[in-house]
Design an enzyme around this catalytic site. Structure first.
Site, PDB file in Angstrom:
ATOM      1  N   ALA A  31       0.749  -1.156  -0.105  1.00  0.00           N
ATOM      2  CA  ALA A  31       0.061  -0.001  -0.211  1.00  0.00           C
ATOM      3  C   ALA A  31       0.789   1.287   0.064  1.00  0.00           C
ATOM      4  O   ALA A  31       0.663   2.211   0.717  1.00  0.00           O
ATOM      5  CB  ALA A  31      -1.027  -0.150   1.254  1.00  0.00           C
ATOM      6  N   HIS A  36       6.649   6.201   1.464  1.00  0.00           N
ATOM      7  CA  HIS A  36       7.633   4.904   1.020  1.00  0.00           C
ATOM      8  C   HIS A  36       8.428   5.322  -0.076  1.00  0.00           C
ATOM      9  O   HIS A  36       9.497   4.870  -0.091  1.00  0.00           O
ATOM     10  CB  HIS A  36       6.711   3.841   0.459  1.00  0.00           C
ATOM     11  CG  HIS A  36       5.635   3.170   1.511  1.00  0.00           C
ATOM     12  ND1 HIS A  36       4.429   3.590   1.744  1.00  0.00           N
ATOM     13  CD2 HIS A  36       6.187   2.573   2.683  1.00  0.00           C
ATOM     14  CE1 HIS A  36       3.845   2.687   2.618  1.00  0.00           C
ATOM     15  NE2 HIS A  36       5.201   2.340   3.241  1.00  0.00           N
ATOM     16  N   ASP A 153       7.474   5.760  12.563  1.00  0.00           N
ATOM     17  CA  ASP A 153       7.286   4.566  13.515  1.00  0.00           C
ATOM     18  C   ASP A 153       8.612   4.643  14.206  1.00  0.00           C
ATOM     19  O   ASP A 153       9.419   3.589  14.166  1.00  0.00           O
ATOM     20  CB  ASP A 153       7.255   3.284  12.446  1.00  0.00           C
ATOM     21  CG  ASP A 153       5.876   3.174  11.797  1.00  0.00           C
ATOM     22  OD1 ASP A 153       5.091   3.142  12.274  1.00  0.00           O
ATOM     23  OD2 ASP A 153       5.885   3.063  10.436  1.00  0.00           O
ATOM     24  N   GLN A 156       9.444   1.580  16.585  1.00  0.00           N
ATOM     25  CA  GLN A 156       9.730   0.543  15.719  1.00  0.00           C
ATOM     26  C   GLN A 156      11.361   0.801  15.259  1.00  0.00           C
ATOM     27  O   GLN A 156      12.177  -0.301  15.478  1.00  0.00           O
ATOM     28  CB  GLN A 156       8.920   0.254  14.293  1.00  0.00           C
ATOM     29  CG  GLN A 156       9.497  -0.541  13.451  1.00  0.00           C
ATOM     30  CD  GLN A 156       8.347  -0.692  12.036  1.00  0.00           C
ATOM     31  OE1 GLN A 156       7.579  -1.276  11.980  1.00  0.00           O
ATOM     32  NE2 GLN A 156       9.011   0.101  10.954  1.00  0.00           N
ATOM     33  N   SER A 189      -0.767   4.267   5.191  1.00  0.00           N
ATOM     34  CA  SER A 189      -1.696   3.715   4.444  1.00  0.00           C
ATOM     35  C   SER A 189      -2.943   3.425   5.121  1.00  0.00           C
ATOM     36  O   SER A 189      -3.911   3.164   4.252  1.00  0.00           O
ATOM     37  CB  SER A 189      -0.883   2.207   4.365  1.00  0.00           C
ATOM     38  OG  SER A 189       0.273   1.927   4.024  1.00  0.00           O
TER      39      SER A 189
END
Length: 335
Positions: A31, A36, A153, A156, A189
């Site tokens: 997605a 990205h 993120d 993460q 997304s």
């Protein structure tokens, strides 16, 4: 590396991919959007014209909880391939679940440790264990010199860096700044799930972060004035005697700023929380999960005397869609 984009679906195909120069990998769940694409373009720059950029597209079931949106998560491989190629990728590795986990769910997994139980980990138990497990597998499969991840993120990214350090992965990990819409909403997304009214409500996440940032900047400006006018306390008292209440209040603020950063983290949190509380009273409401100001090394809350870089992070639901966002902040004598 130049040439048409290669689509690879198996580990065998990936291992046969000729290696040229420095290899950079961008891991995604598909997605793809402009965020990205920015990661891929940055990877292209870092790898150089003789290097190689591999994008992975894999919706990892291990990092979804029982009541999360695994089945609903968008799968748009054809569009993803076009975005990856336009951004400069050389290959896309899009394996099936059976290819990544050929024996079913793996019995041996990476454990995220204490940091993995905070914030996102507290809300989504086991999420970071699943994320680190697939990242570890994809690092082994793609064998990159450089792996790039978005700073949106942030937890993460911090955990991946910790894993790479603690387990001696031979890879450099780089964070890429969050990409935002013109109105400040962080690209995700999951934004496609939002109705127009929900999307408007979701702006409170970035507005809250910016309010915290602005509070910090305002304090920095006051501190600079305090350094230029060290006698501001006496000036404030004198102004009050003359009835110059507004000027006196300003001078008192400058005087207080001279004492340093003590208490400023709480002020930053309060400024951000005010925006979120207002959004919670509107329709559709923003339902806050957490607002936290944390040390990026371990994602523990920073104290009132903290100096250095911190992360102001927020997570909330709008309708049925859960969104996260964060910004880095610098606390110090000249924050």
């Amino acid at each position: 590396m130049t040439g048409p984009l290669q689509l690879l679906n198996t580990a065998e195909e990936l291992h046969k991919l000729p290696r040229t120069g420095r290899r950079a990998v961008v891991m995604t769940m598909g997605a793809l959007h402009e965020g990205h694409a920015t990661l891929v373009r940055t990877a292209r720059e870092q790898a150089g014209p003789d290097g190689q950029v591999v994008v992975t597209v894999f919706v990892n079931p291990l990092q979804f909880g029982a009541n999360e949106d695994l089945d609903r998560y968008p799968r748009t491989l054809d569009a993803d391939l076009a975005i990856a190629e336009a951004a400069g990728a050389d290959a896309v590795f899009a394996p099936s679940v059976d290819e990544v986990y050929p024996g079913g769910d793996p019995q041996v997994r990476i454990t995220a440790g204490p940091m993995g139980g905070r914030l996102e980990g507290a809300t989504r138990p086991g999420h970071f264990d699943g994320m680190l497990t697939v990242v570890a597998k994809l690092l082994h499969l793609t064998r990159p010199d450089l792996a790039l991840f978005g700073q949106k993120d942030a937890q993460q990214l911090a955990l991946i860096r910790r894993m790479v350090t603690d387990l001696n992965f031979p890879v450099e990990v780089a964070g890429v700044p969050t990409v935002r819409e013109d109105d400040g909403l962080a690209l995700s997304s999951r934004n496609r799930y939002l109705s127009p009214a929900e999307r408007h409500a979701a702006l409170a996440l970035s507005h809250a972060l910016f309010a915290g940032r602005d509070r910090l900047a305002a304090q920095a400006a006051l501190r600079a004035r305090a350094e230029a006018a060290p006698a501001s306390g006496e000036r404030a008292t004198a102004l009050a005697r003359l009835g110059e209440i507004r000027a006196s209040a300003d001078a008192h603020a400058v005087s207080a700023a001279a004492t340093g950063a003590a208490g400023l983290p709480d002020a930053v949190r309060a400024a951000a929380r005010h925006v979120l509380e207002e959004a919670g009273r509107h329709e559709p409401p923003l339902v806050l999960d957490y607002l936290a100001l944390v040390d990026p090394k371990d994602f523990t809350d920073v104290g009132p005397d903290f100096t250095g870089q911190a992360v102001l992070a927020v997570a909330a639901k709008v309708g049925t869609t859960r969104l996260i966002d964060n910004i880095p902040l610098e606390f110090g004598a000249h924050a």
